[in-house]
Design a protein around this motif. Structure first.
Motif, PDB file in Angstrom:
ATOM      1  N   ASN A 147      -3.571  -0.998 -19.002  1.00  0.00           N
ATOM      2  CA  ASN A 147      -4.187  -0.290 -17.873  1.00  0.00           C
ATOM      3  C   ASN A 147      -4.618  -1.252 -16.774  1.00  0.00           C
ATOM      4  N   LEU A 148      -5.150  -2.407 -17.170  1.00  0.00           N
ATOM      5  CA  LEU A 148      -5.569  -3.395 -16.177  1.00  0.00           C
ATOM      6  C   LEU A 148      -4.361  -3.966 -15.439  1.00  0.00           C
ATOM      7  N   ALA A 149      -3.285  -4.242 -16.166  1.00  0.00           N
ATOM      8  CA  ALA A 149      -2.065  -4.762 -15.538  1.00  0.00           C
ATOM      9  C   ALA A 149      -1.449  -3.713 -14.617  1.00  0.00           C
ATOM     10  N   LEU A 150      -1.482  -2.449 -15.037  1.00  0.00           N
ATOM     11  CA  LEU A 150      -0.944  -1.373 -14.193  1.00  0.00           C
ATOM     12  C   LEU A 150      -1.712  -1.301 -12.881  1.00  0.00           C
ATOM     13  N   GLY A 151      -3.047  -1.259 -12.960  1.00  0.00           N
ATOM     14  CA  GLY A 151      -3.852  -1.176 -11.747  1.00  0.00           C
ATOM     15  C   GLY A 151      -3.620  -2.358 -10.818  1.00  0.00           C
ATOM     16  N   SER A 152      -3.515  -3.556 -11.380  1.00  0.00           N
ATOM     17  CA  SER A 152      -3.287  -4.758 -10.565  1.00  0.00           C
ATOM     18  C   SER A 152      -1.937  -4.703  -9.871  1.00  0.00           C
ATOM     19  N   SER A 153      -0.918  -4.246 -10.592  1.00  0.00           N
ATOM     20  CA  SER A 153       0.419  -4.150  -9.981  1.00  0.00           C
ATOM     21  C   SER A 153       0.455  -3.103  -8.882  1.00  0.00           C
ATOM     22  N   LEU A 154      -0.305  -2.014  -9.060  1.00  0.00           N
ATOM     23  CA  LEU A 154      -0.303  -0.947  -8.051  1.00  0.00           C
ATOM     24  C   LEU A 154      -1.007  -1.372  -6.766  1.00  0.00           C
ATOM     25  N   VAL A 155      -1.993  -2.253  -6.869  1.00  0.00           N
ATOM     26  CA  VAL A 155      -2.642  -2.787  -5.672  1.00  0.00           C
ATOM     27  C   VAL A 155      -1.599  -3.470  -4.789  1.00  0.00           C
ATOM     28  N   ILE A 156      -0.764  -4.311  -5.400  1.00  0.00           N
ATOM     29  CA  ILE A 156       0.259  -5.041  -4.641  1.00  0.00           C
ATOM     30  C   ILE A 156       1.354  -4.094  -4.178  1.00  0.00           C
ATOM     31  N   TYR A 157       1.757  -3.200  -5.054  1.00  0.00           N
ATOM     32  CA  TYR A 157       2.808  -2.233  -4.721  1.00  0.00           C
ATOM     33  C   TYR A 157       2.414  -1.382  -3.525  1.00  0.00           C
ATOM     34  N   ASP A 158       1.196  -0.833  -3.532  1.00  0.00           N
ATOM     35  CA  ASP A 158       0.750  -0.004  -2.407  1.00  0.00           C
ATOM     36  C   ASP A 158       0.691  -0.802  -1.119  1.00  0.00           C
ATOM     37  N   SER A 159       0.250  -2.059  -1.205  1.00  0.00           N
ATOM     38  CA  SER A 159       0.126  -2.876   0.001  1.00  0.00           C
ATOM     39  C   SER A 159       1.480  -3.176   0.633  1.00  0.00           C
ATOM     40  N   LEU A 160       2.538  -3.204  -0.164  1.00  0.00           N
ATOM     41  CA  LEU A 160       3.871  -3.477   0.374  1.00  0.00           C
ATOM     42  C   LEU A 160       4.398  -2.340   1.244  1.00  0.00           C
ATOM     43  N   LEU A 161       3.809  -1.159   1.119  1.00  0.00           N
ATOM     44  CA  LEU A 161       4.227  -0.023   1.948  1.00  0.00           C
ATOM     45  C   LEU A 161       4.129  -0.369   3.426  1.00  0.00           C
ATOM     46  N   VAL A 162       3.076  -1.111   3.796  1.00  0.00           N
ATOM     47  CA  VAL A 162       2.864  -1.466   5.200  1.00  0.00           C
ATOM     48  C   VAL A 162       3.956  -2.414   5.693  1.00  0.00           C
ATOM     49  N   ARG A 163       4.516  -3.204   4.797  1.00  0.00           N
ATOM     50  CA  ARG A 163       5.498  -4.208   5.193  1.00  0.00           C
ATOM     51  C   ARG A 163       6.922  -3.668   5.243  1.00  0.00           C
ATOM     52  N   ILE A 164       7.162  -2.521   4.631  1.00  0.00           N
ATOM     53  CA  ILE A 164       8.543  -2.007   4.573  1.00  0.00           C
ATOM     54  C   ILE A 164       8.740  -0.745   5.390  1.00  0.00           C
ATOM     55  N   ALA A 165       7.665  -0.210   5.999  1.00  0.00           N
ATOM     56  CA  ALA A 165       7.807   1.041   6.751  1.00  0.00           C
ATOM     57  C   ALA A 165       6.915   1.023   7.977  1.00  0.00           C
ATOM     58  N   VAL A 166       7.457   1.470   9.088  1.00  0.00           N
ATOM     59  CA  VAL A 166       6.676   1.594  10.313  1.00  0.00           C
ATOM     60  C   VAL A 166       5.718   2.768  10.164  1.00  0.00           C
ATOM     61  N   PRO A 167       4.667   2.850  11.006  1.00  0.00           N
ATOM     62  CA  PRO A 167       3.683   3.930  10.874  1.00  0.00           C
ATOM     63  C   PRO A 167       4.284   5.330  10.848  1.00  0.00           C
ATOM     64  N   ASP A 168       5.289   5.586  11.706  1.00  0.00           N
ATOM     65  CA  ASP A 168       5.890   6.922  11.752  1.00  0.00           C
ATOM     66  C   ASP A 168       6.710   7.246  10.509  1.00  0.00           C
ATOM     67  N   ASP A 169       7.002   6.259   9.695  1.00  0.00           N
ATOM     68  CA  ASP A 169       7.873   6.466   8.535  1.00  0.00           C
ATOM     69  C   ASP A 169       7.121   6.439   7.202  1.00  0.00           C
ATOM     70  N   ARG A 170       5.843   6.110   7.230  1.00  0.00           N
ATOM     71  CA  ARG A 170       5.133   5.881   5.971  1.00  0.00           C
ATOM     72  C   ARG A 170       4.914   7.139   5.150  1.00  0.00           C
ATOM     73  N   ASP A 171       4.690   8.271   5.818  1.00  0.00           N
ATOM     74  CA  ASP A 171       4.488   9.512   5.063  1.00  0.00           C
ATOM     75  C   ASP A 171       5.722   9.826   4.228  1.00  0.00           C
ATOM     76  N   ARG A 172       6.899   9.680   4.848  1.00  0.00           N
ATOM     77  CA  ARG A 172       8.146   9.966   4.128  1.00  0.00           C
ATOM     78  C   ARG A 172       8.360   8.983   2.989  1.00  0.00           C
ATOM     79  N   VAL A 173       8.165   7.698   3.267  1.00  0.00           N
ATOM     80  CA  VAL A 173       8.410   6.666   2.253  1.00  0.00           C
ATOM     81  C   VAL A 173       7.429   6.819   1.084  1.00  0.00           C
ATOM     82  N   SER A 174       6.147   7.010   1.400  1.00  0.00           N
ATOM     83  CA  SER A 174       5.149   7.168   0.346  1.00  0.00           C
ATOM     84  C   SER A 174       5.441   8.405  -0.501  1.00  0.00           C
ATOM     85  N   SER A 175       5.822   9.498   0.154  1.00  0.00           N
ATOM     86  CA  SER A 175       6.122  10.737  -0.573  1.00  0.00           C
ATOM     87  C   SER A 175       7.325  10.581  -1.486  1.00  0.00           C
ATOM     88  N   ARG A 176       8.337   9.876  -1.011  1.00  0.00           N
ATOM     89  CA  ARG A 176       9.516   9.664  -1.852  1.00  0.00           C
ATOM     90  C   ARG A 176       9.186   8.789  -3.056  1.00  0.00           C
TER      91      ARG A 176
END
Length: 463
Positions: A147-176
Motif C-alpha cells: 500500500n505504501l509503494a502504491l501510494g508513492s508511485s501514484l504521487v509520481i504518476y499523477d504529477s506526470l499528467l502535467v508534463r504529458i498533456a496541455v491544460p485543455d487536454d488533461r480532462d480527456r487524458v485523466s479520464s482515459r
C-alpha cells in the motif's frame, strides 16, 4: 528526448494522442489489478481467515472465534486485523508521501522512481502467495509495504499528467487513464472470479485459488508497469527549483516541504478545492468500500451475486470515465464534477429505499455508480492539476494523496457509528449524503479561473 523536448510534449496540440499519453494510461491498467483483486476484494477476508486460524486453531466450522492475537503486546481481534493494518498503512502513507513528492520534483528521472516504487509494491503483492496457514504476520507486513509503494508511485504518476498533456487536454487524458484502470482491474478480477468458481475442478482448494489470485495481481502490476516505464523514460528533467548542493535532494526536499505548507495559504482556491475533495472523495470511497457489505447484509444477496455486480461496475466505470471526459470537454470539468456529486447524493438516497433481494434495482444502482465513479475521480485529478504551481507537481500531488489518506477514515467512521447506534446499514449508507452535499457546496465556491491564474498556469478554453 531532452528536457526541452519534454516541454514540447507538454505543449502539444490539444487532443493529440501522444506516445507518452498512451504509455501513461497503462500504469492505471497495471496497478488497478492490485487495487481491485487484492486490496478491495480478496485480501480482507483471506487475511482474516488466516488470523482466525492463528487465534483459534481448533475452531469448529460456523463458530465464532473468541480469542485474540498478540500484536506487540496488544490484544487484537482477528476480525479487526485487516482494518487495523489498513489504518497503519494509511497513517504511514500520510507522512511519507509528502516527502516522496518533494524528492520526485527534484529528481532528474521521475519515471525511474515510479518504476522503483511500482516494482517494490508488485513484489510485495506477489509474495502474498506465501501467506498461508497461520502466518498472518507476513500478510500484515506485505500489505503495508504494498500500500505504501502504491501510494508513492501514484504521487509520481499523477504529477506526470502535467508534463504529458496541455491544460485543455488533461480532462480527456485523466479520464482515459481511470478508464484503463477500471478495464484492466475488471479483466483480471473476472479471470480470478472464474478461478474461484472452478477451483475444485482444477484440483485447487479455496485457499490455494485465492493465493494464486493474489499472485496474479502482483505479477500483472509488475509486468504491465514495463509499458509506462519504457514509454515515459524520456519524460525527465526536473521542473522544480534546484536544490542547493549543500543540502542535497533529500534534505532539500524536507526544507521545501515546510515551504509548501507555508505557501499553500497563498493559493486559497487550491486549499478550498482540497477541502471539497476531502469531503466528497471520502463519501465515494466509503460507498465503494461498503457496497458489498450492504448488498450481502442488508439486501441479502449471495457473495457470488455481489461479486458479479462488482464486476459489472468495473466495466461500466470504464465507459463512464470516457463519457465524463467528453462531457467535461463540452461544459467543463468543474461543472461536470458538481453534477456527478448530485448523482452520488441521489444514489445513496435511493439505496436507502431499495428492497431486500430486489436484484433489478440493485443492478440499476450499480449502473449509476459505475457511470459516475471513474468520471468524478478522474476529473477531480485533472481539476487539481490546474491549481498547482508549475514545477511543484509531485510535491502538491503528494499533499493531495496524503490528505486523502489521512482523512479517509471519516466516512467509514460515520458509517460504522451510525450502524452501531441504529443497527441498520440503510441509515448508515444514507448518512453519507452529508459528505456529498458538503463537498459539493464547498466545490461550488471554488473560483477555478482565479485559482488557475494564481498558480501561474494557462487557463483552459473551458474550465
Amino acid at each position: 528526448m531532452t528536457g526541452d523536448a519534454v516541454g514540447t510534449v507538454a505543449h502539444s496540440a490539444p487532443g493529440q494522442h501522444t506516445r507518452e499519453q498512451r504509455a501513461w494510461y497503462f500504469y492505471d491498467w497495471a496497478n488497478s489489478a492490485y487495487v481491485t483483486t487484492t486490496a478491495t476484494v480478496l485480501m480482507a477476508p483471506y487475511l482474516t481467515s488466516v488470523a482466525t486460524a492463528a487465534a483459534c486453531p481448533d475452531l469448529a466450522e460456523g463458530a465464532s472465534c473468541t480469542q485474540t492475537l498478540d500484536v506487540v503486546g496488544v490484544p487484537i481481534d482477528p476480525g479487526s486485523l485487516f482494518a487495523y493494518t489498513a489504518t497503519v498503512s494509511t497513517v504511514i502513507s500520510a507522512i511519507v508521501l509528502i516527502v516522496v513528492g518533494g524528492i520526485a520534483d527534484r529528481s532528474p528521472h521521475p519515471t525511474r522512481m515510479l518504476a522503483g516504487f511500482a516494482w517494490l509494491g508488485a513484489i510485495a503483492a506477489s509474495l502474498m502467495f506465501f501467506v498461508l496457514g497461520t502466518n498472518w504476520q507476513l500478510g500484515v507486513v506485505l500489505l503495508i509495504v504494498a500500500n505504501l509503494a502504491l501510494g508513492s508511485s501514484l504521487v509520481i504518476y499523477d504529477s506526470l499528467l502535467v508534463r504529458i498533456a496541455v491544460p485543455d487536454d488533461r480532462d480527456r487524458v485523466s479520464s482515459r487513464g481511470w478508464g484503463f484502470g477500471y478495464l484492466g482491474g475488471g479483466i483480471l478480477l473476472a479471470l480470478n472470479f472464474l478461478l474461484d468458481i472452478f477451483h475444485a475442478k482444477l484440483g485447487l482448494d479455496r485457499a490455494t485459488s485465492t493465493r494464486v489470485s493474489l499472485l496474479s495481481a502482483g505479477m500483472w502490476w509488475g509486468g504491465f508497469t514495463l509499458i509506462p516505464v519504457l514509454g515515459l523514460r524520456h519524460v525527465a528533467g526536473t521542473l522544480a527549483t534546484p536544490v542547493e548542493r549543500t543540502k542535497g535532494v533529500v534534505a532539500g526536499s524536507f526544507a521545501q516541504l515546510a515551504d509548501t505548507f507555508r505557501e499553500l495559504r497563498l493559493f486559497p482556491q487550491t486549499m478550498l478545492f482540497l477541502l471539497a475533495y476531502l469531503f466528497f472523495n471520502d463519501g465515494i470511497q466509503t460507498v465503494i468500500g461498503n457496497s458489498s457489505l450492504y448488498g450481502i447484509e442488508e439486501l441479502q444477496f449471495s457473495q457470488q451475486t455481489v461479486l458479479g455486480v462488482f464486476l459489472f461496475v468495473q466495466f461500466v466505470a470504464f465507459g463512464g470515465s470516457v463519457l465524463f471526459g467528453r462531457i467535461a470537454g463540452r461544459i467543463g470539468a468543474w461543472r461536470t464534477v458538481l453534477w456527478s456529486l448530485g448523482v452520488w447524493t441521489l444514489i445513496v438516497v435511493v439505496a436507502f429505499f431499495v428492497p431486500a433481494k430486489s436484484l433489478v434495482l440493485f443492478v440499476a444502482l450499480a449502473l449509476f455508480i459505475g457511470l459516475v465513479l471513474g468520471g468524478s475521480q478522474a476529473l477531480s485529478r485533472s481539476l487539481y492539476s490546474q491549481l498547482i504551481p508549475r514545477g511543484r507537481e509531485a510535491e502538491f500531488f503528494s499533499l493531495y494523496q496524503a490528505m486523502e489518506r489521512g482523512t479517509s477514515w471519516f466516512g467509514t467512521l460515520t458509517f460504522g457509528l451510525v450502524h452501531q447506534f441504529t443497527h441498520s446499514y440503510r441509515w448508515a449508507i444514507v448518512a453519507l449524503v452529508v459528505f456529498f452535499v458538503v463537498g459539493g457546496l464547498i466545490l461550488s465556491r471554488v473560483r477555478m479561473r482565479e485559482g488557475i491564474l494564481a498558480a501561474g498556469n494557462e487557463v483552459p478554453a473551458i474550465v
